[in-house]
Write a protein that holds these residues in place. Structure first.
Motif, PDB file in Angstrom:
ATOM      1  N   PHE A  37      40.732  36.245  27.018  1.00 53.01           N
ATOM      2  CA  PHE A  37      41.947  36.478  27.796  1.00 53.01           C
ATOM      3  C   PHE A  37      41.846  35.655  29.073  1.00 53.01           C
ATOM      4  N   ARG A  38      42.821  34.818  29.320  1.00 51.21           N
ATOM      5  CA  ARG A  38      42.834  34.031  30.539  1.00 51.21           C
ATOM      6  C   ARG A  38      43.010  34.940  31.744  1.00 51.21           C
ATOM      7  N   ARG A  39      42.412  34.538  32.850  1.00 53.95           N
ATOM      8  CA  ARG A  39      42.525  35.347  34.076  1.00 53.95           C
ATOM      9  C   ARG A  39      43.983  35.606  34.433  1.00 53.95           C
ATOM     10  N   GLU A  40      44.814  34.559  34.329  1.00 51.05           N
ATOM     11  CA  GLU A  40      46.221  34.705  34.676  1.00 51.05           C
ATOM     12  C   GLU A  40      46.920  35.725  33.776  1.00 51.05           C
ATOM     13  N   GLN A  41      46.540  35.736  32.498  1.00 49.19           N
ATOM     14  CA  GLN A  41      47.138  36.676  31.562  1.00 49.19           C
ATOM     15  C   GLN A  41      46.731  38.107  31.890  1.00 49.19           C
ATOM     16  N   ILE A  42      45.451  38.300  32.201  1.00 46.63           N
ATOM     17  CA  ILE A  42      44.973  39.646  32.542  1.00 46.63           C
ATOM     18  C   ILE A  42      45.682  40.162  33.786  1.00 46.63           C
ATOM     19  N   ILE A  43      45.763  39.317  34.806  1.00 48.43           N
ATOM     20  CA  ILE A  43      46.411  39.723  36.049  1.00 48.43           C
ATOM     21  C   ILE A  43      47.876  40.063  35.800  1.00 48.43           C
ATOM     22  N   SER A  44      48.529  39.276  34.961  1.00 47.35           N
ATOM     23  CA  SER A  44      49.939  39.517  34.663  1.00 47.35           C
ATOM     24  C   SER A  44      50.137  40.829  33.914  1.00 47.35           C
ATOM     25  N   GLU A  45      49.276  41.110  32.913  1.00 47.45           N
ATOM     26  CA  GLU A  45      49.477  42.278  32.064  1.00 47.45           C
ATOM     27  C   GLU A  45      48.966  43.573  32.681  1.00 47.45           C
ATOM     28  N   VAL A  46      47.858  43.485  33.419  1.00 50.51           N
ATOM     29  CA  VAL A  46      47.277  44.700  33.998  1.00 50.51           C
ATOM     30  C   VAL A  46      47.811  44.985  35.390  1.00 50.51           C
ATOM     31  N   TRP A  47      47.935  43.925  36.202  1.00 49.26           N
ATOM     32  CA  TRP A  47      48.389  44.114  37.579  1.00 49.26           C
ATOM     33  C   TRP A  47      49.885  43.848  37.757  1.00 49.26           C
ATOM     34  N   ARG A  48      50.539  43.342  36.729  1.00 51.98           N
ATOM     35  CA  ARG A  48      51.977  43.080  36.772  1.00 51.98           C
ATOM     36  C   ARG A  48      52.345  42.159  37.929  1.00 51.98           C
ATOM     37  N   THR A  49      51.516  41.166  38.174  1.00 48.97           N
ATOM     38  CA  THR A  49      51.781  40.235  39.258  1.00 48.97           C
ATOM     39  C   THR A  49      51.145  38.902  38.928  1.00 48.97           C
ATOM     40  N   SER A  50      51.613  37.851  39.565  1.00 44.83           N
ATOM     41  CA  SER A  50      50.993  36.542  39.406  1.00 44.83           C
ATOM     42  C   SER A  50      50.334  36.104  40.703  1.00 44.83           C
ATOM     43  N   TRP A  51      50.209  37.036  41.650  1.00 43.06           N
ATOM     44  CA  TRP A  51      49.679  36.695  42.970  1.00 43.06           C
ATOM     45  C   TRP A  51      48.233  36.238  42.858  1.00 43.06           C
ATOM     46  N   GLU A  52      47.937  35.051  43.368  1.00 48.38           N
ATOM     47  CA  GLU A  52      46.623  34.451  43.191  1.00 48.38           C
ATOM     48  C   GLU A  52      45.512  35.291  43.802  1.00 48.38           C
ATOM     49  N   GLY A  53      45.817  35.997  44.894  1.00 47.06           N
ATOM     50  CA  GLY A  53      44.790  36.789  45.555  1.00 47.06           C
ATOM     51  C   GLY A  53      44.250  37.923  44.713  1.00 47.06           C
ATOM     52  N   THR A  54      44.936  38.278  43.622  1.00 43.85           N
ATOM     53  CA  THR A  54      44.482  39.362  42.768  1.00 43.85           C
ATOM     54  C   THR A  54      43.234  38.978  41.992  1.00 43.85           C
ATOM     55  N   GLY A  55      42.938  37.681  41.896  1.00 37.49           N
ATOM     56  CA  GLY A  55      41.782  37.229  41.137  1.00 37.49           C
ATOM     57  C   GLY A  55      40.491  37.877  41.590  1.00 37.49           C
ATOM     58  N   ARG A  56      40.301  38.030  42.893  1.00 35.15           N
ATOM     59  CA  ARG A  56      39.087  38.659  43.405  1.00 35.15           C
ATOM     60  C   ARG A  56      39.034  40.123  42.985  1.00 35.15           C
ATOM     61  N   THR A  57      40.179  40.786  42.976  1.00 32.17           N
ATOM     62  CA  THR A  57      40.233  42.177  42.535  1.00 32.17           C
ATOM     63  C   THR A  57      39.819  42.282  41.078  1.00 32.17           C
ATOM     64  N   LEU A  58      40.239  41.326  40.260  1.00 37.53           N
ATOM     65  CA  LEU A  58      39.853  41.311  38.848  1.00 37.53           C
ATOM     66  C   LEU A  58      38.341  41.230  38.716  1.00 37.53           C
ATOM     67  N   GLU A  59      37.698  40.355  39.467  1.00 34.72           N
ATOM     68  CA  GLU A  59      36.253  40.207  39.388  1.00 34.72           C
ATOM     69  C   GLU A  59      35.539  41.511  39.755  1.00 34.72           C
ATOM     70  N   VAL A  60      36.044  42.189  40.761  1.00 34.51           N
ATOM     71  CA  VAL A  60      35.442  43.450  41.188  1.00 34.51           C
ATOM     72  C   VAL A  60      35.596  44.513  40.104  1.00 34.51           C
ATOM     73  N   HIS A  61      36.764  44.563  39.463  1.00 38.63           N
ATOM     74  CA  HIS A  61      36.983  45.541  38.392  1.00 38.63           C
ATOM     75  C   HIS A  61      36.066  45.262  37.202  1.00 38.63           C
ATOM     76  N   VAL A  62      35.865  44.002  36.864  1.00 41.38           N
ATOM     77  CA  VAL A  62      34.961  43.659  35.760  1.00 41.38           C
ATOM     78  C   VAL A  62      33.538  44.105  36.103  1.00 41.38           C
ATOM     79  N   ALA A  63      33.096  43.827  37.315  1.00 44.11           N
ATOM     80  CA  ALA A  63      31.747  44.224  37.735  1.00 44.11           C
ATOM     81  C   ALA A  63      31.593  45.740  37.692  1.00 44.11           C
ATOM     82  N   SER A  64      32.636  46.450  38.106  1.00 43.67           N
ATOM     83  CA  SER A  64      32.585  47.910  38.101  1.00 43.67           C
ATOM     84  C   SER A  64      32.520  48.459  36.677  1.00 43.67           C
ATOM     85  N   LEU A  65      33.275  47.864  35.759  1.00 42.33           N
ATOM     86  CA  LEU A  65      33.240  48.304  34.358  1.00 42.33           C
ATOM     87  C   LEU A  65      31.849  48.099  33.760  1.00 42.33           C
TER      88      LEU A  65
END
Length: 238
Positions: A185-213
């Motif tokens: 799953f591309r980072r952009e796709q994950i951010i779009s489907e899970v966070w419902r946004t295309s905001w670039e700053g969400t990428g860091r949040t994605l990394e933190v969620h992956v580490a937490s999982l």
């Protein structure tokens, strides 16, 4: 939307409240953790749509306040703090925060994050069970991947039969990747489907969620990073 701003610095709160008000928010300011918790108690007023929570409060650590908020209500919480280290981010998300914004921040980014958590947060039913997000509703009701079980109907995750407590977005991220094990799953796709946004700053949040999982599930190889592309779920052995 009513927004609870928990910030002990009156100058910061006044400036941010002015911006938020111009963008249509009804801002209520709390200067301490205890005041914030009192504000969140039912009082006949419309419920809050989002809580912006500073961590450096005069009476109680913001992490403790977040945990108490989560036990009290499912209102989305965005931590807004100068603590930029990954450990603090992971700790905040583990406590139930929906997002984590580091000071100094761009106001446009903060507004985008507020709108994003508002859009993606499921409404809470009278019995306290959350309605399912669209991405989760579309998938199968139960997924079994080796020792990992994901029940989308109840939003329950278990490893070797032991329930693992996840935040809303952690569950949504895991459920999305688990729909197609082995597929990147591309980072952009994950951010779009899970966070419902295309905001670039969400990428860091994605990394933190992956580490937490990875930490919570104790299956570090479950989610594989595909450098420069995104992530995929590697089905664990029985």
């Amino acid at each position: 939307m009513r927004l609870l701003l928990v910030e002990d610095d009156d100058r910061v709160a006044a400036a941010l409240s002015a911006v938020l008000t111009r963008h249509g928010f009804d801002v209520v300011h709390a200067r301490s953790g205890e005041e914030a918790l009192q504000r969140l108690l039912p009082d006949g007023a419309p419920p809050f749509g989002v809580v912006l929570l500073d961590l450096g409060l005069p009476d109680t650590d913001g992490f403790e306040v977040c945990g108490r908020i989560r036990r009290l209500t499912s209102v989305p919480v965005i931590m807004v703090t100068a603590r930029a280290d990954v450990r603090s981010r992971v700790h905040g998300l583990n406590l139930g925060a929906d997002d984590y914004v580091v000071k100094p921040y761009d106001t446009a980014e903060l507004l985008a994050r507020i709108h994003a958590v508002s859009r993606r947060t499921a409404a809470v039913a009278p019995d306290g069970a959350a309605d399912r997000d669209e991405a989760v509703r579309e998938g199968p009701r139960e997924l079994r991947l080796g020792p990992l079980t994901i029940e989308t109907a109840t939003r329950r995750v278990a490893v070797n039969g032991e329930t693992v407590t996840l935040t809303r977005k952690e569950f949504d991220l895991l459920a999305l990747l688990a729909q197609r094990p082995g597929v990147v799953f591309r980072r952009e796709q994950i951010i779009s489907e899970v966070w419902r946004t295309s905001w670039e700053g969400t990428g860091r949040t994605l990394e933190v969620h992956v580490a937490s999982l990875r930490s919570k599930l104790k299956l570090p190889a479950l989610i594989e990073t595909v450098r420069g592309v995104g992530y995929r779920l590697v089905a664990p052995a029985g």
